[in-house]
Each structure stands twice: as C-alpha cells, then as structure tokens.
Design an enzyme around this catalytic site. Structure first.
Site, PDB file in Angstrom:
ATOM      1  N   ASP A   1       0.878  -1.170   0.000  1.00 21.92           N
ATOM      2  CA  ASP A   1       0.000   0.000   0.000  1.00 21.92           C
ATOM      3  C   ASP A   1       0.917   1.222   0.000  1.00 21.92           C
ATOM      4  OD1 ASP A   1      -1.590   2.172   0.613  1.00 21.92           O
ATOM      5  OD2 ASP A   1      -2.744   1.131   2.168  1.00 21.92           O
ATOM      6  N   VAL A   2       0.983   1.908  -1.133  1.00 21.51           N
ATOM      7  CA  VAL A   2       1.975   2.984  -1.270  1.00 21.51           C
ATOM      8  C   VAL A   2       1.620   4.237  -0.471  1.00 21.51           C
ATOM      9  CG1 VAL A   2       2.904   2.194  -3.484  1.00 21.51           C
ATOM     10  CG2 VAL A   2       0.954   3.785  -3.456  1.00 21.51           C
TER      11      VAL A   2
ATOM     12  N   ASN B   1       2.821   5.648 -10.366  1.00 25.26           N
ATOM     13  CA  ASN B   1       1.569   5.677 -11.128  1.00 25.26           C
ATOM     14  C   ASN B   1       0.340   5.388 -10.266  1.00 25.26           C
ATOM     15  OD1 ASN B   1      -0.193   5.053 -13.666  1.00 25.26           O
ATOM     16  ND2 ASN B   1      -0.223   3.163 -12.460  1.00 25.26           N
TER      17      ASN B   1
ATOM     18  N   TYR C   1      -7.945  15.736  -5.051  1.00 30.34           N
ATOM     19  CA  TYR C   1      -7.197  15.204  -6.210  1.00 30.34           C
ATOM     20  C   TYR C   1      -6.407  16.329  -6.874  1.00 30.34           C
ATOM     21  CZ  TYR C   1      -6.646  12.259 -10.454  1.00 30.34           C
ATOM     22  OH  TYR C   1      -6.175  11.507 -11.506  1.00 30.34           O
TER      23      TYR C   1
ATOM     24  N   LYS D   1      -2.442  16.186  -7.137  1.00 25.72           N
ATOM     25  CA  LYS D   1      -1.821  16.072  -8.462  1.00 25.72           C
ATOM     26  C   LYS D   1      -1.012  17.321  -8.815  1.00 25.72           C
ATOM     27  CE  LYS D   1      -3.146  11.896  -9.579  1.00 25.72           C
ATOM     28  NZ  LYS D   1      -2.147  10.814  -9.770  1.00 25.72           N
TER      29      LYS D   1
ATOM     30  N   THR E   1      -8.854   8.806 -19.667  1.00 27.66           N
ATOM     31  CA  THR E   1      -8.336   7.585 -20.289  1.00 27.66           C
ATOM     32  C   THR E   1      -9.192   6.438 -19.776  1.00 27.66           C
ATOM     33  OG1 THR E   1      -6.123   8.571 -20.043  1.00 27.66           O
ATOM     34  CG2 THR E   1      -6.215   6.229 -20.601  1.00 27.66           C
TER      35      THR E   1
HETATM   36  P1  NAD Z   1      -6.559   2.246 -12.370  1.00 22.55           P
HETATM   37  O1  NAD Z   1      -7.564   2.306 -11.288  1.00 22.55           O
HETATM   38  O2  NAD Z   1      -6.756   1.311 -13.498  1.00 22.55           O
HETATM   39  O3  NAD Z   1      -5.115   1.971 -11.745  1.00 22.55           O
HETATM   40  C1  NAD Z   1      -4.718   2.501 -10.509  1.00 22.55           C
HETATM   41  C2  NAD Z   1      -3.679   1.597  -9.896  1.00 22.55           C
HETATM   42  O4  NAD Z   1      -3.255   2.144  -8.640  1.00 22.55           O
HETATM   43  C3  NAD Z   1      -4.224   0.189  -9.607  1.00 22.55           C
HETATM   44  O5  NAD Z   1      -3.221  -0.743  -9.934  1.00 22.55           O
HETATM   45  C4  NAD Z   1      -4.450   0.209  -8.112  1.00 22.55           C
HETATM   46  O6  NAD Z   1      -4.352  -1.066  -7.538  1.00 22.55           O
HETATM   47  C5  NAD Z   1      -3.297   1.100  -7.669  1.00 22.55           C
HETATM   48  N1  NAD Z   1      -3.468   1.671  -6.340  1.00 22.55           N
HETATM   49  C6  NAD Z   1      -4.457   2.485  -5.892  1.00 22.55           C
HETATM   50  N2  NAD Z   1      -4.261   2.773  -4.600  1.00 22.55           N
HETATM   51  C7  NAD Z   1      -3.143   2.132  -4.209  1.00 22.55           C
HETATM   52  C8  NAD Z   1      -2.430   2.037  -2.988  1.00 22.55           C
HETATM   53  N3  NAD Z   1      -2.839   2.668  -1.873  1.00 22.55           N
HETATM   54  N4  NAD Z   1      -1.308   1.279  -2.941  1.00 22.55           N
HETATM   55  C9  NAD Z   1      -0.886   0.620  -4.054  1.00 22.55           C
HETATM   56  N5  NAD Z   1      -1.502   0.680  -5.242  1.00 22.55           N
HETATM   57  C10 NAD Z   1      -2.632   1.420  -5.319  1.00 22.55           C
HETATM   58  O7  NAD Z   1      -6.439   3.743 -12.898  1.00 22.55           O
HETATM   59  P2  NAD Z   1      -5.461   4.427 -13.979  1.00 22.55           P
HETATM   60  O8  NAD Z   1      -6.308   5.305 -14.780  1.00 22.55           O
HETATM   61  O9  NAD Z   1      -4.609   3.444 -14.659  1.00 22.55           O
HETATM   62  O10 NAD Z   1      -4.600   5.349 -13.007  1.00 22.55           O
HETATM   63  C11 NAD Z   1      -3.192   5.422 -13.053  1.00 22.55           C
HETATM   64  C12 NAD Z   1      -2.749   6.848 -12.721  1.00 22.55           C
HETATM   65  O11 NAD Z   1      -3.186   7.733 -13.748  1.00 22.55           O
HETATM   66  C13 NAD Z   1      -3.328   7.369 -11.404  1.00 22.55           C
HETATM   67  O12 NAD Z   1      -2.321   8.065 -10.695  1.00 22.55           O
HETATM   68  C14 NAD Z   1      -4.398   8.342 -11.865  1.00 22.55           C
HETATM   69  O13 NAD Z   1      -4.644   9.362 -10.935  1.00 22.55           O
HETATM   70  C15 NAD Z   1      -3.785   8.860 -13.156  1.00 22.55           C
HETATM   71  N6  NAD Z   1      -4.776   9.452 -14.063  1.00 22.55           N
HETATM   72  C16 NAD Z   1      -5.708   8.674 -14.693  1.00 22.55           C
HETATM   73  C17 NAD Z   1      -6.626   9.286 -15.528  1.00 22.55           C
HETATM   74  C18 NAD Z   1      -7.695   8.487 -16.235  1.00 22.55           C
HETATM   75  O14 NAD Z   1      -8.584   9.093 -16.861  1.00 22.55           O
HETATM   76  N7  NAD Z   1      -7.663   7.160 -16.212  1.00 22.55           N
HETATM   77  C19 NAD Z   1      -6.593  10.673 -15.736  1.00 22.55           C
HETATM   78  C20 NAD Z   1      -5.652  11.419 -15.077  1.00 22.55           C
HETATM   79  C21 NAD Z   1      -4.724  10.808 -14.254  1.00 22.55           C
END
Ligand code: NAD
Length: 253
Positions: A63-64, A90, A155, A159, A188
């Site tokens: 858990d990061v 990420n 958020y 961010k 995304t």
């Molecule tokens: P996702 O939910 O598919 O992936 C998120 C990942 O983070 C998962 O593997 C989850 O298990 C992990 N995670 C969450 N909390 C955690 C914790 N406490 N400890 C360890 N792992 C943890 O979503 P994504 O879209 O792939 O998100 C990846 C990054 O991209 C994130 O930082 C998100 O904020 C950013 N982001 C995504 C979008 C979008 O539209 N998808 C837009 C802007 C930014």
C-alpha cells in the site's frame, strides 16, 4: 525495442490501467520489472505476461500510502536486482469530484495520502540508491486535475503537488544523472474512469469542472499514456528534466 535493456524499473499501480500497460511496454523494451500494487493475484497475472517477454519480474504487494510499505518495495528491489534505474509513481485513486464544501477531512486525508504522500515516500527511498549510482529516471503521474484544477479539491491538490515535488527534486539533482519528469493524463478509459466511478462524482461540481474541457475531443488510450511514460524513462529523453507532458489529445488547451 531494447530502449530499456539492462534497466530495472519499479512501477506502482501496475496491476491495472495505465500502470499495467506501462509494465507490458517496458517489458517489450527489455526492462526488468518490480510490479507494485495491493492485490498480489492481479499483479501476478501482469507478472506472467511481462516475464513471457523474456525479462525478470517480481511482484510486491504494498500500500503505497504507507511509508513502511514503500521502504519495503525499494528494499526488495535492491535485494533482488541490486539497482533501480526507473521509478514510475503511477498508483492513484480518483476523488469523486468533491469540492471543498463537500469534501470531509477523512476523505481529503485519504486522497492526499494515496495520491501525494506515496510519491514523496517512493522518491525518497529510491533516491538513496539513485544518488549513490548518479543515475536514475523518475516519472510521476499527475493529471489534468493537477494542471487545470478541474477535479475535486483533494485530487487537484495532490496532483498539483506531484508536479511541484517533481520539479523540486529535478532541481536538486539537475546535471547529476537523475531526472524527474511528469506525465499528466487526460480522461483515459481505465478502472478509475468507468461509468460506475463517474456515477459517484459530485455532479454539480463535475459540471463546473467541465467548463475547462472540450468534450468533443476524444479520450486518450492507455497506450498513449504508457508511451509518454516510456519516453521519459529511456535515455533518449536525457535532456528533459522537471518537465510535464499533458497527454489529453489537447482537451484542456
Ligand atoms: P486504475 O484504477 O486502473 O489503476 C490505478 C492503480 O493504482 C491500480 O493498480 C491500483 O491497484 C493502484 N493503487 C491504488 N491505490 C493504491 C495504494 N494505496 N497502494 C498501491 N496501489 C494502489 O487507474 P489508472 O487510470 O490506470 O490510473 C493510473 C494513474 O493515472 C493514477 O495516478 C491516476 O490518478 C492517473 N490518471 C488517470 C486518468 C484516467 O482518466 N484514467 C486521468 C488522469 C490521471
């Protein structure tokens, strides 16, 4: 191919979405991998797919948002591989678009811990080894919520802090072989962005945030995000430090 051959990359949030696709592409480019997330079973599926490309991969359940977990991730990386070349911070969660007046303190703390503190913890631990090696590339994943503030308060704060922390660390190590850059995704399609997730958003504030969007611009893909991350990870981007790439098809221009 082979842009990352000989390198060891740590990717958090690697069992889903952008992190998973980044892991697959890094494996194709020859990087050994440390995959990090909380759910080991899901991580091990990604591990198997990446290992099939011929690289060495370990999965670490962590858990990061917890400092001791981040310490353990880096300890296991060094114990297994003896080095860390690339760190992709990420892992993250969305914040349901809660504005300040509807964001309670517990929710604020939770989002800040996962989306901001994790990046501080992971960089702090990895940099001990990168500094000794005079080498390393860190890529922190922010969001257009951190560049255009069009998300909930927690958020957006986290961010934006990811960007300022990245630039601060880039400044500290400028010219010393260690680089820190940021990818800021726009919408995304991932688990973070499903219709079920969107249904939990504060609708009124989400509509206000949408003023900053051009919704006629299509979403970006996980490939688009992963290739931007790859750019900063590999040596061809050696001249870039403290930079932010927004990957949103121009939606927030
Ligand atoms: P996702 O939910 O598919 O992936 C998120 C990942 O983070 C998962 O593997 C989850 O298990 C992990 N995670 C969450 N909390 C955690 C914790 N406490 N400890 C360890 N792992 C943890 O979503 P994504 O879209 O792939 O998100 C990846 C990054 O991209 C994130 O930082 C998100 O904020 C950013 N982001 C995504 C979008 C979008 O539209 N998808 C837009 C802007 C930014």
């Amino acid at each position: 191919m082979n842009r990352l051959t000989g390198k060891v990359s740590v990717i958090t949030g690697a069992n889903s979405g952008i992190g998973k696709r980044t892991a697959e592409i890094f494996a194709e480019e020859g990087s050994d991998l440390v995959l990090v997330a909380r759910r080991l079973d899901k991580l091990q599926e990604v591990e198997a797919a990446c290992a099939a490309k011929g690289v060495k991969v370990i999965s670490v359940s962590a858990d990061v948002s917890k400092y001791e977990d981040c310490q353990r991730v880096i300890q296991q990386t060094i114990a297994t591989f003896g080095r860390i070349d690339v760190l992709v911070n990420n892992a993250g969660i969305a914040d349901k678009h809660r504005p300040i007046t509807r964001c309670d303190v517990d929710w604020w703390d939770h989002v800040i811990q996962v989306d901001q503190y994790s990046v501080f913890y992971m960089m702090k631990e990895a940099l001990v080894h990168m500094e000794a090696a005079h080498s390393g590339s860190i890529i922190n994943i922010s969001s257009i919520g951190g560049t255009s503030y069009n998300s909930g308060i927690s958020y957006s704060a986290a961010k934006t802090a990811v960007i300022s922390m990245s630039k601060n660390v880039a400044l500290q190590f400028a010219g010393q072989g260690i680089r820190v850059n940021v990818v800021a995704p726009g919408p995304t399609p991932t688990a973070l962005n499903t219709p079920e997730q969107i249904s939990t958003f504060d609708g009124e504030f989400a509509a206000q945030c949408a003023r900053h969007f051009d919704d006629t611009v299509p979403e970006v893909s996980v490939d688009d995000q992963a290739y931007a991350i790859l750019f900063f990870a590999c040596d061809e981007s050696r001249g870039c430090n403290g930079q932010v790439i927004v990957v949103d098809n121009g939606r927030t221009i």
